[in-house]
Design an enzyme around this catalytic site. Structure first.
Site, PDB file in Angstrom:
ATOM      1  N   GLY A  54       1.862   9.398  -9.742  1.00  0.00           N
ATOM      2  CA  GLY A  54       1.515   8.725 -10.992  1.00  0.00           C
ATOM      3  C   GLY A  54       2.638   7.735 -11.261  1.00  0.00           C
ATOM      4  N   ALA A  55       2.261   6.466 -11.523  1.00  0.00           N
ATOM      5  CA  ALA A  55       3.275   5.403 -11.562  1.00  0.00           C
ATOM      6  C   ALA A  55       4.461   5.709 -12.492  1.00  0.00           C
ATOM      7  CB  ALA A  55       2.593   4.080 -11.927  1.00  0.00           C
ATOM      8  N   ARG A  96       7.330   4.546  -1.727  1.00  0.00           N
ATOM      9  CA  ARG A  96       5.940   4.116  -1.970  1.00  0.00           C
ATOM     10  C   ARG A  96       5.969   2.656  -2.436  1.00  0.00           C
ATOM     11  NH1 ARG A  96       2.020   8.039  -5.148  1.00  0.00           N
ATOM     12  NH2 ARG A  96       0.499   6.959  -3.847  1.00  0.00           N
ATOM     13  N   ASP A 244      -1.153   1.064 -11.587  1.00  0.00           N
ATOM     14  CA  ASP A 244       0.096   1.152 -10.827  1.00  0.00           C
ATOM     15  C   ASP A 244       0.873  -0.148 -10.847  1.00  0.00           C
ATOM     16  OD1 ASP A 244      -1.645   3.415  -9.629  1.00  0.00           O
ATOM     17  OD2 ASP A 244       0.434   3.826  -9.074  1.00  0.00           O
ATOM     18  N   ASN A 254      -4.857   0.045  -8.950  1.00  0.00           N
ATOM     19  CA  ASN A 254      -4.909   1.463  -9.352  1.00  0.00           C
ATOM     20  C   ASN A 254      -5.545   2.233  -8.201  1.00  0.00           C
ATOM     21  OD1 ASN A 254      -4.401   3.503 -11.393  1.00  0.00           O
ATOM     22  ND2 ASN A 254      -6.618   3.708 -11.552  1.00  0.00           N
ATOM     23  N   LYS A 255      -5.628   3.522  -8.349  1.00  0.00           N
ATOM     24  CA  LYS A 255      -6.113   4.408  -7.291  1.00  0.00           C
ATOM     25  C   LYS A 255      -7.374   3.876  -6.627  1.00  0.00           C
ATOM     26  CE  LYS A 255      -4.571   7.194  -5.956  1.00  0.00           C
ATOM     27  NZ  LYS A 255      -3.757   6.980  -4.726  1.00  0.00           N
TER      28      LYS A 255
HETATM   29  O1  MRU Z   1      -1.346   8.044  -5.574  1.00  0.00           O
HETATM   30  P1  MRU Z   1      -1.124   8.439  -6.997  1.00  0.00           P
HETATM   31  O2  MRU Z   1      -1.685   9.767  -7.334  1.00  0.00           O
HETATM   32  O3  MRU Z   1       0.328   8.292  -7.400  1.00  0.00           O
HETATM   33  O4  MRU Z   1      -1.948   7.346  -7.829  1.00  0.00           O
HETATM   34  C1  MRU Z   1      -1.925   7.424  -9.220  1.00  0.00           C
HETATM   35  C2  MRU Z   1      -2.780   6.427  -9.894  1.00  0.00           C
HETATM   36  O5  MRU Z   1      -3.408   5.592  -9.279  1.00  0.00           O
HETATM   37  C3  MRU Z   1      -2.758   6.452 -11.393  1.00  0.00           C
HETATM   38  O6  MRU Z   1      -3.988   6.075 -11.915  1.00  0.00           O
HETATM   39  C4  MRU Z   1      -1.677   5.472 -11.895  1.00  0.00           C
HETATM   40  O7  MRU Z   1      -0.471   5.741 -11.258  1.00  0.00           O
HETATM   41  C5  MRU Z   1      -1.490   5.554 -13.348  1.00  0.00           C
HETATM   42  S1  MRU Z   1      -0.655   7.036 -13.825  1.00  0.00           S
HETATM   43  C6  MRU Z   1      -0.420   7.015 -15.485  1.00  0.00           C
END
Ligand code: MRU
Length: 345
Positions: A54-55, A96, A244, A254-255
């Site tokens: 999560g960012a 990352r 992100d 985003n994801k």
């Molecule tokens: O690969 P991840 O689980 O770190 O990806 C997370 C996301 O894409 C979230 O939607 C994003 O980081 C926002 S978290 C508040």
């Protein structure tokens, strides 16, 4: 903070602040277990393997992590300290590539040294500790305000779809996309959530469904390819997702799968809201095509969640971890500073 979640701490220091303690998100929902991280390698590995993810949470883990490593740099020689600090910073930043919060938090930590050139190494270490704590506290405050701002757009009883996990587990407290849901829950809004399972790493099934359930929110888990039917049936009145990295033109990384949800939402005329702190905005990045998209191990698709491999050996696999939602598909980006509508730009 909603009581049932306040005991889950995504990232914290141990008592002496010489290690970082993270909730291992790869073990959820089966097990709530904490990991103690002391070395740069352990912190890098935890971020890379999504034990902390999560960012905003990655940003906090990196800030706490670099403090823990910096306090062990055994020198009073300022140039030696600065060089070693920079080396660790570059190393952690390589864990990352997509979430801007990681590199932004590390840059902010380094700025402490740059802004106080006359300070001694012990004084720098004291300031680094304070900066790491400030990054976490600012994130928690921003998330709460994001929740308040978004709640203005939501009505009691609404059906709301979310993708991935942008909740309490992904930040310091409350979440970004889930912050209005928790505030609404505290105020009796009775939202009905749909959580996309979020292939391939199942952040929706493992994390979003888990934390919403734990907080007593009405949540229904769906596979990613079921979003269209729940929208068609009229069960969804808004989509909320995190981010992100937000580019200067409003495109959002985003994801993986987020852009597909945005396309569906546009088709069904459902508002699509992106929620994130201003620390996720990267004004040096002109547009979505300039954002580096992380590609991950093929095993995450072919075997990770199965008792036996589910794809032919040696099949080609493409596993991007994020995608870009173009700004035209985003109804509004909601930060702690307010609501920014696409059609007002
Ligand atoms: O690969 P991840 O689980 O770190 O990806 C997370 C996301 O894409 C979230 O939607 C994003 O980081 C926002 S978290 C508040």
């Amino acid at each position: 903070m909603i009581q049932t979640l306040s005991d889950l701490r995504t990232v914290r220091f141990n008592e002496q602040a010489d290690s970082v303690i993270i909730l291992d998100q790869t073990l959820l929902p089966g097990k709530e277990a904490y990991l103690t991280l002391t070395t740069a390698e352990e912190i890098w590995d935890a971020i890379y393997k999504l034990k902390v993810r999560g960012a905003p949470a990655i940003g906090v883990a990196a800030a706490y992590g670099i403090y823990v490593c910096a306090r062990r740099i055994d020198t009073t020689e300022k140039s030696v300290f600065r060089d070693e600090f920079r080396r660790i910073k570059e190393y952690l930043a390589s864990s990352r590539p997509t979430a801007v919060n990681l590199v932004a938090a590390l840059n902010r930590m380094e700025q402490v040294l740059v802004a106080h050139p006359a300070f001694s190494v012990p004084e720098w270490k004291g300031l680094l500790y304070k900066e790491a704590i400030a990054i976490r506290e600012e994130d928690a405050a921003a998330c709460r305000q994001i929740g308040e701002n978004c709640l203005e757009l939501l009505r009691p009883g609404m059906g709301i779809l979310t993708h991935c996990n942008a909740g309490h587990l992904a930040v310091s407290e409350y979440g970004t996309a889930l912050a209005p849901i928790y505030l609404g829950q505290e105020r009796g809004y009775g939202f009905k959530l749909f959580a996309d399972e979020t292939r391939p790493l199942l952040q929706g099934a493992r994390l979003t469904a888990y934390e919403l359930n734990r907080a007593g929110v009405d949540v229904t888990l769906i596979c990613d390819n079921m979003a269209s039917i729940v929208m068609r049936r009229g069960w969804v009145q808004a989509v909320v997702v995190g981010c992100d990295r937000v580019a200067a033109n409003g495109d959002v990384a985003n994801k993986i799968g987020t852009s597909g949800v945005a396309i569906l939402a546009r088709h069904y005329k459902i508002p699509f809201y992106v929620l994130g702190p201003t620390s996720t905005i990267d004004s040096s990045c002109p547009d979505g095509d300039s954002i580096v998209i992380e590609e991950r191990n093929p095993d995450e698709i072919t075997e990770m969640w199965y008792s036996r491999r589910m794809a032919p050996k040696n099949v080609k696999v493409y596993n991007p971890a994020f995608d870009i939602t173009p700004h035209e598909l985003i109804t509004a980006i909601i930060t702690e500073k307010g609501i920014f509508y696409e059609n007002n730009r």
